[in-house]
Scaffold this active site. Structure first.
Site, PDB file in Angstrom:
ATOM      1  N   HIS A  93       3.380  14.253   0.475  1.00  0.00           N
ATOM      2  CA  HIS A  93       2.694  15.552   0.021  1.00  0.00           C
ATOM      3  C   HIS A  93       3.782  16.426  -0.042  1.00  0.00           C
ATOM      4  O   HIS A  93       4.944  16.269   0.644  1.00  0.00           O
ATOM      5  CB  HIS A  93       1.598  16.051   1.165  1.00  0.00           C
ATOM      6  CG  HIS A  93       0.516  15.013   1.084  1.00  0.00           C
ATOM      7  ND1 HIS A  93      -0.315  15.234  -0.039  1.00  0.00           N
ATOM      8  CD2 HIS A  93      -0.251  14.109   1.958  1.00  0.00           C
ATOM      9  CE1 HIS A  93      -1.281  14.270  -0.018  1.00  0.00           C
ATOM     10  NE2 HIS A  93      -1.354  13.705   1.268  1.00  0.00           N
TER      11      HIS A  93
ATOM     12  N   ASP B 128      -8.853   3.234  -2.915  1.00  0.00           N
ATOM     13  CA  ASP B 128      -8.229   3.864  -1.908  1.00  0.00           C
ATOM     14  C   ASP B 128      -8.154   5.287  -2.013  1.00  0.00           C
ATOM     15  O   ASP B 128      -8.136   5.864  -2.831  1.00  0.00           O
ATOM     16  CB  ASP B 128      -6.914   3.149  -1.966  1.00  0.00           C
ATOM     17  CG  ASP B 128      -6.058   3.727  -0.574  1.00  0.00           C
ATOM     18  OD1 ASP B 128      -6.609   3.296   0.462  1.00  0.00           O
ATOM     19  OD2 ASP B 128      -5.136   4.361  -0.887  1.00  0.00           O
TER      20      ASP B 128
ATOM     21  N   HIS C 275       1.657   4.955  -2.178  1.00  0.00           N
ATOM     22  CA  HIS C 275       1.107   6.181  -3.257  1.00  0.00           C
ATOM     23  C   HIS C 275       2.471   6.698  -3.762  1.00  0.00           C
ATOM     24  O   HIS C 275       3.158   7.332  -3.278  1.00  0.00           O
ATOM     25  CB  HIS C 275       0.299   7.293  -2.605  1.00  0.00           C
ATOM     26  CG  HIS C 275      -0.820   6.807  -2.148  1.00  0.00           C
ATOM     27  ND1 HIS C 275      -2.274   6.725  -2.719  1.00  0.00           N
ATOM     28  CD2 HIS C 275      -0.954   6.307  -0.841  1.00  0.00           C
ATOM     29  CE1 HIS C 275      -3.193   6.182  -1.806  1.00  0.00           C
ATOM     30  NE2 HIS C 275      -2.448   5.796  -0.714  1.00  0.00           N
ATOM     31  N   LEU C 276       2.574   6.382  -5.428  1.00  0.00           N
ATOM     32  CA  LEU C 276       3.692   6.823  -6.060  1.00  0.00           C
ATOM     33  C   LEU C 276       3.580   8.314  -6.597  1.00  0.00           C
ATOM     34  O   LEU C 276       4.622   8.707  -7.219  1.00  0.00           O
ATOM     35  CB  LEU C 276       4.165   5.669  -6.871  1.00  0.00           C
ATOM     36  CG  LEU C 276       4.758   4.641  -6.180  1.00  0.00           C
ATOM     37  CD1 LEU C 276       5.201   3.503  -7.390  1.00  0.00           C
ATOM     38  CD2 LEU C 276       5.891   4.840  -5.434  1.00  0.00           C
ATOM     39  N   ARG C 277       2.339   8.635  -6.744  1.00  0.00           N
ATOM     40  CA  ARG C 277       1.988  10.291  -7.441  1.00  0.00           C
ATOM     41  C   ARG C 277       2.106  10.338  -8.651  1.00  0.00           C
ATOM     42  O   ARG C 277       1.892  11.358  -9.129  1.00  0.00           O
ATOM     43  CB  ARG C 277       2.664  11.255  -6.586  1.00  0.00           C
ATOM     44  CG  ARG C 277       2.511  11.236  -4.905  1.00  0.00           C
ATOM     45  CD  ARG C 277       0.818  11.411  -4.673  1.00  0.00           C
ATOM     46  NE  ARG C 277       0.727  11.449  -3.044  1.00  0.00           N
ATOM     47  CZ  ARG C 277      -0.046  11.230  -2.651  1.00  0.00           C
ATOM     48  NH1 ARG C 277      -1.207  10.553  -3.215  1.00  0.00           N
ATOM     49  NH2 ARG C 277      -0.325  11.404  -1.184  1.00  0.00           N
TER      50      ARG C 277
ATOM     51  N   ASP D 262       1.003   2.611   3.663  1.00  0.00           N
ATOM     52  CA  ASP D 262       0.360   3.625   3.323  1.00  0.00           C
ATOM     53  C   ASP D 262       1.195   5.023   3.032  1.00  0.00           C
ATOM     54  O   ASP D 262       0.683   6.057   3.289  1.00  0.00           O
ATOM     55  CB  ASP D 262      -0.796   4.058   3.835  1.00  0.00           C
ATOM     56  CG  ASP D 262      -1.977   4.776   3.489  1.00  0.00           C
ATOM     57  OD1 ASP D 262      -1.902   5.067   2.081  1.00  0.00           O
ATOM     58  OD2 ASP D 262      -3.110   5.243   3.835  1.00  0.00           O
TER      59      ASP D 262
ATOM     60  N   HIS E 124      -5.488  -0.382   5.831  1.00  0.00           N
ATOM     61  CA  HIS E 124      -5.224   0.367   6.924  1.00  0.00           C
ATOM     62  C   HIS E 124      -6.441   0.368   8.081  1.00  0.00           C
ATOM     63  O   HIS E 124      -7.004   1.309   8.329  1.00  0.00           O
ATOM     64  CB  HIS E 124      -5.074   1.869   6.711  1.00  0.00           C
ATOM     65  CG  HIS E 124      -5.904   2.351   5.378  1.00  0.00           C
ATOM     66  ND1 HIS E 124      -7.349   2.378   5.542  1.00  0.00           N
ATOM     67  CD2 HIS E 124      -5.657   3.223   4.338  1.00  0.00           C
ATOM     68  CE1 HIS E 124      -7.708   3.092   4.439  1.00  0.00           C
ATOM     69  NE2 HIS E 124      -6.704   3.256   3.956  1.00  0.00           N
TER      70      HIS E 124
ATOM     71  N   HIS F  63       0.855  -1.252  -0.165  1.00  0.00           N
ATOM     72  CA  HIS F  63       0.009   0.131  -0.072  1.00  0.00           C
ATOM     73  C   HIS F  63       0.838   1.377   0.006  1.00  0.00           C
ATOM     74  O   HIS F  63       1.277   1.548   1.086  1.00  0.00           O
ATOM     75  CB  HIS F  63      -1.123  -0.047   1.440  1.00  0.00           C
ATOM     76  CG  HIS F  63      -1.941   0.905   1.291  1.00  0.00           C
ATOM     77  ND1 HIS F  63      -3.287   0.978   1.915  1.00  0.00           N
ATOM     78  CD2 HIS F  63      -2.002   2.355   0.831  1.00  0.00           C
ATOM     79  CE1 HIS F  63      -4.003   2.008   1.570  1.00  0.00           C
ATOM     80  NE2 HIS F  63      -3.138   2.717   0.975  1.00  0.00           N
TER      81      HIS F  63
ATOM     82  N   ASN G  12      -5.907   9.641   7.103  1.00  0.00           N
ATOM     83  CA  ASN G  12      -6.920   8.945   7.184  1.00  0.00           C
ATOM     84  C   ASN G  12      -6.898   7.378   7.052  1.00  0.00           C
ATOM     85  O   ASN G  12      -6.278   7.241   5.917  1.00  0.00           O
ATOM     86  CB  ASN G  12      -7.660   9.691   5.902  1.00  0.00           C
ATOM     87  CG  ASN G  12      -9.122   9.095   5.918  1.00  0.00           C
ATOM     88  OD1 ASN G  12      -9.895   8.825   6.964  1.00  0.00           O
ATOM     89  ND2 ASN G  12      -9.840   9.087   4.906  1.00  0.00           N
TER      90      ASN G  12
HETATM   91 ZN   LIG Z   1      -3.646   5.016   1.025  1.00  0.00          ZN
END
Ligand SMILES: [Zn+2]
Length: 428
Positions: A313, A156, A66-68, A309, A236, A64, A282
């Site tokens: 940012h 997700d 996030h590679l954006r 996760d 999560h 899990h 979250n």
């Molecule tokens: Zn996520």
């Protein structure tokens, strides 16, 4: 090409092996495990790496992240995200579909797999969207996505609010042997909330998200998994109530697995006290009681997987009022010592805990990771379990600096990560 990892503590959670030996890699695969010290006499072509006092374990798998990329390369790219992964001891990551554009069609899935192949430091397994545009209205084309390389589907970041659509997703995914990963959140309960609803949110005057917002949705989804026989994985998990529902679902033989993240067994909502937006995530950080329940569920096997996760940012999204800040923390480069700490705390023995970051996620995703058996691809992490250090996000490979563990003194780090028998970390 031959590499001998000499004299390490070899830990293979899949087969419950824990003993000192030599591990021999030939042509990218695990050639042999030798239990008599120095029994192998290397040829002149052999690279011998002395790993005395270190752990030799299957490369970690983070299911899990996030590679954006595509779309928010200023936050992270496939290149920087996978560099962070190998630096943190991970040899594979599964990346979530909330990119721009959303990964809801074969063109985006193929873009990610191609980019990962060209620039990635480790393996990248795309998780595609359940619904087109993550809108929760119309299912994506699962067959096409599977063909393009998706290993699972998930919306997700957003729940699938329509129960009938979730039912169809589980049925449809079953036909293509795809895993359905649920982001469990009843938005009618969570909407407008910025942190966990409880004593602390009242004190701080922030609108809260009740624990029930998560558990209510998990209850719905395990019932739909029972109804359809589709494979469900809950992302999560953060609350005590979620844990008891999942424990009961497993007892009933419902095909459900689940994960938690290091911050849910390490931090509580008390950290939000100073309104530092680095703690905004979250689901939100919960109470001490929830943290204890998560640890119990890790100990008894109710929670199968630990995933980070990892959600990078930029300062733009975080350097603002708590109410306005984006949700998410990075995790790839701080997870390893926090996971090893569970062993120190007695939550599980090394093999039990390592299974949650190696064999279990590999088995759930159906990927060739997580094992040190002869003939398996040589995806290996070498850990120095005693390396004491202070977490410093300024040294991270990730573009994200939103790490809640800045300045923490911790023990244990990855000293080398091999993928297909090649040293991918430290960087050459
Ligand atoms: Zn996520």
């Amino acid at each position: 090409m031959e590499i001998v990892l000499r004299g390490g503590r070899i830990l293979d959670p899949q087969r419950r092996i824990d003993r000192i030996g030599d591990l021999i890699i030939r042509n990218g695969v695990i050639h042999e495990l030798v239990w008599e010290p120095h029994a192998v006499s290397p040829s002149s072509q052999t690279r011998v790496i002395d790993v005395t006092g270190k752990w030799v374990v299957p490369a970690w798998v983070d299911m899990h992240v996030h590679l954006r990329e595509p779309g928010e390369e200023y936050k992270e790219t496939i290149m920087t995200g996978t560099a962070a992964a190998v630096a943190g001891g991970f040899g594979a990551v599964a990346c979530m579909p909330n990119t721009k554009p959303v990964n809801d069609c074969a063109a985006v899935t193929s873009f990610i797999t191609r980019r990962a192949f060209e620039q990635g430091h480790c393996h990248v397994y795309p998780v595609a969207a359940i619904s087109k545009g993550l809108k929760g209205e119309e299912l994506a084309e699962f067959g096409e996505l599977r063909e393009a390389g998706a290993v699972a589907v998930s919306d997700d970041g957003r729940p699938v609010m329509n129960a009938a659509l979730m039912r169809r997703a589980l049925e449809y995914a079953k036909a293509f042997d795809l895993l359905v990963i649920t982001h469990a959140e009843e938005t009618a309960l969570s909407q407008g909330g910025h942190m966990h609803e409880g004593v602390m949110s009242t004190r701080l005057g922030l609108q809260g998200i009740p624990a029930a917002a998560e558990a209510v949705m998990i209850a719905r989804d395990v019932l739909l998994a029972e109804l359809t026989g589709g494979r469900l994985h809950v992302a999560h998990v953060s609350t005590e109530a979620s844990v008891w529902i999942l424990r009961e679902a497993k007892r009933r033989g419902i095909p459900v697995t689940c994960e938690t993240a290091p911050h849910y067994f390490t931090l509580t909502d008390e950290f939000v006290e100073g309104f530092d937006t680095v703690y905004k995530v979250n689901p939100p950080l919960r109470t001490r009681r929830d943290v204890e329940a998560i640890k119990e569920a890790l100990a008894d096997g109710t929670i199968d997987v630990i995933a980070t996760d990892h959600a990078p940012h930029s300062l733009l999204e975080k350097d603002t009022e708590f109410q306005d800040a984006a949700n998410g923390m990075i995790g790839l480069e701080s997870a390893l010592p926090l996971v090893l700490n569970l062993i120190e705390e007695g939550v599980g023995d090394p093999l039990d805990i390592l299974a949650k970051v190696t064999w279990n996620p590999s088995k759930i995703l159906g990927i060739p990771f997580g094992s040190l058996r002869k003939g398996a691809p040589a995806h290996i992490t070498i850990i120095d379990p005693n390396a004491e250090h202070v977490i410093d996000p300024e040294t991270f490979q990730s573009k994200g600096r939103n790490c809640p563990f800045r300045g923490w003194s911790v023990k244990g780090r990855a000293v080398m990560t091999l993928v297909n028998g090649l040293v991918r970390y430290p960087f050459p």
